[in-house]
Design a protein around this motif. Sequence first.
Motif, PDB file in Angstrom:
ATOM      1  N   LYS A   1       0.851  -1.177   0.000  1.00 11.92           N
ATOM      2  CA  LYS A   1       0.000   0.000   0.000  1.00 11.92           C
ATOM      3  C   LYS A   1       0.890   1.231   0.000  1.00 11.92           C
ATOM      4  CE  LYS A   1      -4.044   1.751   2.390  1.00 11.92           C
ATOM      5  NZ  LYS A   1      -4.993   1.528   3.464  1.00 11.92           N
ATOM      6  N   GLN A   2       0.463   2.272  -0.701  1.00 10.55           N
ATOM      7  CA  GLN A   2       1.215   3.508  -0.771  1.00 10.55           C
ATOM      8  C   GLN A   2       0.473   4.581   0.008  1.00 10.55           C
ATOM      9  OE1 GLN A   2       1.928   4.813  -4.767  1.00 10.55           O
ATOM     10  NE2 GLN A   2       3.504   6.240  -4.159  1.00 10.55           N
ATOM     11  N   SER A   3       1.200   5.298   0.883  1.00  8.92           N
ATOM     12  CA  SER A   3       0.579   6.378   1.641  1.00  8.92           C
ATOM     13  C   SER A   3       0.419   7.601   0.746  1.00  8.92           C
ATOM     14  CB  SER A   3       1.441   6.732   2.855  1.00  8.92           C
ATOM     15  OG  SER A   3       2.623   7.404   2.430  1.00  8.92           O
ATOM     16  N   GLU A   4      -0.288   8.604   1.239  1.00  7.19           N
ATOM     17  CA  GLU A   4      -0.471   9.835   0.477  1.00  7.19           C
ATOM     18  C   GLU A   4       0.865  10.500   0.177  1.00  7.19           C
ATOM     19  OE1 GLU A   4      -3.329  12.491   2.176  1.00  7.19           O
ATOM     20  OE2 GLU A   4      -4.825  10.903   2.387  1.00  7.19           O
ATOM     21  N   GLY A   5       1.856  10.316   1.060  1.00  2.89           N
ATOM     22  CA  GLY A   5       3.179  10.899   0.863  1.00  2.89           C
ATOM     23  C   GLY A   5       4.085  10.065  -0.021  1.00  2.89           C
ATOM     24  N   GLY A   6       3.609   8.908  -0.506  1.00  2.00           N
ATOM     25  CA  GLY A   6       4.395   8.064  -1.385  1.00  2.00           C
ATOM     26  C   GLY A   6       5.148   6.955  -0.680  1.00  2.00           C
ATOM     27  N   THR A   7       5.059   6.884   0.639  1.00  2.00           N
ATOM     28  CA  THR A   7       5.731   5.837   1.401  1.00  2.00           C
ATOM     29  C   THR A   7       5.050   4.499   1.140  1.00  2.00           C
ATOM     30  OG1 THR A   7       6.244   7.464   3.110  1.00  2.00           O
ATOM     31  CG2 THR A   7       6.449   5.160   3.724  1.00  2.00           C
ATOM     32  N   LEU A   8       5.868   3.448   0.976  1.00  2.00           N
ATOM     33  CA  LEU A   8       5.333   2.123   0.690  1.00  2.00           C
ATOM     34  C   LEU A   8       5.273   1.273   1.956  1.00  2.00           C
ATOM     35  CD1 LEU A   8       7.249   1.423  -2.626  1.00  2.00           C
ATOM     36  CD2 LEU A   8       4.849   2.098  -2.364  1.00  2.00           C
ATOM     37  N   TYR A   9       4.121   0.655   2.173  1.00  2.00           N
ATOM     38  CA  TYR A   9       3.918  -0.223   3.313  1.00  2.00           C
ATOM     39  C   TYR A   9       3.517  -1.602   2.814  1.00  2.00           C
ATOM     40  CZ  TYR A   9       4.004   3.834   6.358  1.00  2.00           C
ATOM     41  OH  TYR A   9       4.395   4.958   7.024  1.00  2.00           O
ATOM     42  N   LEU A  10       4.062  -2.615   3.461  1.00  2.00           N
ATOM     43  CA  LEU A  10       3.732  -3.996   3.152  1.00  2.00           C
ATOM     44  C   LEU A  10       2.904  -4.555   4.304  1.00  2.00           C
ATOM     45  CD1 LEU A  10       4.308  -6.297   1.129  1.00  2.00           C
ATOM     46  CD2 LEU A  10       6.234  -6.916   2.567  1.00  2.00           C
ATOM     47  N   GLN A  11       1.735  -5.075   3.985  1.00  2.00           N
ATOM     48  CA  GLN A  11       0.873  -5.700   4.978  1.00  2.00           C
ATOM     49  C   GLN A  11       1.243  -7.173   5.034  1.00  2.00           C
ATOM     50  OE1 GLN A  11      -1.381  -3.461   6.238  1.00  2.00           O
ATOM     51  NE2 GLN A  11      -2.258  -4.783   7.753  1.00  2.00           N
ATOM     52  N   ILE A  12       1.715  -7.647   6.167  1.00  2.00           N
ATOM     53  CA  ILE A  12       2.175  -9.025   6.274  1.00  2.00           C
ATOM     54  C   ILE A  12       1.053  -9.921   6.792  1.00  2.00           C
ATOM     55  CG2 ILE A  12       3.755 -10.575   7.497  1.00  2.00           C
ATOM     56  CD1 ILE A  12       5.888  -8.557   7.129  1.00  2.00           C
ATOM     57  N   HIS A  13       0.876 -11.030   6.065  1.00  2.00           N
ATOM     58  CA  HIS A  13      -0.099 -12.051   6.433  1.00  2.00           C
ATOM     59  C   HIS A  13       0.644 -13.375   6.502  1.00  2.00           C
ATOM     60  CE1 HIS A  13      -3.320  -9.231   5.390  1.00  2.00           C
ATOM     61  NE2 HIS A  13      -2.604  -8.951   4.318  1.00  2.00           N
ATOM     62  N   SER A  14       0.768 -13.922   7.700  1.00  2.00           N
ATOM     63  CA  SER A  14       1.404 -15.228   7.866  1.00  2.00           C
ATOM     64  C   SER A  14       0.748 -15.919   9.053  1.00  2.00           C
ATOM     65  CB  SER A  14       2.918 -15.071   8.094  1.00  2.00           C
ATOM     66  OG  SER A  14       3.162 -14.479   9.354  1.00  2.00           O
ATOM     67  N   GLN A  15       1.214 -17.118   9.355  1.00  2.00           N
ATOM     68  CA  GLN A  15       0.642 -17.841  10.491  1.00  2.00           C
ATOM     69  C   GLN A  15       0.958 -17.142  11.810  1.00  2.00           C
ATOM     70  OE1 GLN A  15       1.980 -21.880  10.242  1.00  2.00           O
ATOM     71  NE2 GLN A  15       0.788 -22.306   8.414  1.00  2.00           N
ATOM     72  N   VAL A  16       2.086 -16.426  11.861  1.00  2.00           N
ATOM     73  CA  VAL A  16       2.504 -15.757  13.098  1.00  2.00           C
ATOM     74  C   VAL A  16       2.017 -14.311  13.129  1.00  2.00           C
ATOM     75  CG1 VAL A  16       4.488 -15.054  14.485  1.00  2.00           C
ATOM     76  CG2 VAL A  16       4.515 -17.249  13.317  1.00  2.00           C
ATOM     77  N   LEU A  17       2.115 -13.624  12.004  1.00  2.00           N
ATOM     78  CA  LEU A  17       1.721 -12.215  11.925  1.00  2.00           C
ATOM     79  C   LEU A  17       0.512 -12.080  11.010  1.00  2.00           C
ATOM     80  CD1 LEU A  17       5.191 -10.481  11.427  1.00  2.00           C
ATOM     81  CD2 LEU A  17       3.890 -10.726  13.552  1.00  2.00           C
TER      82      LEU A  17
END
Length: 132
Positions: free
Chosen positions: A2-18
């Motif tokens: 996902k990209q924030s309004e300021g252009g920063t990139l975020y990764l949403q982690i989906h795993s068995q632990v997180l």
Amino acid sequence: MKQSEGGTLYLQIHSQVLDEVKFLLDTGSSLTLLTPETFNKLSANEVVEVGFVNARLANGHIKKVKTYLLAEFALSDACTFHDVRVAVLPRSNNILGMALLSKAGTLHISMNPPTLKLDNCDSTDTSVIPPV
């Protein structure tokens, strides 16, 4: 990813632990930084304290932080890394640094749509982490 309004990139982690844990993708950082909450979830697996490192923060200050070696760190159920060095920093964001991302070999970042492709992730030819 996902990209924030300021252009920063975020990764949403989906795993068995997180599940639903957000990480800032920071190609300017060598360290992978974890909040204490994220570290506690990941430390259920084998963890070894390895010492301290002086980390330069975004505000320019240098802070001595404790580092650990995680036996496993998964970005998804299909993308697991082994022997990952992390630092724990309270009142911070989770940050994926280059020390972890370089374990994936070649990485490709697409901005439209925001997507991260890791070529050597978890012994597969291609692992694509789609936008959230």
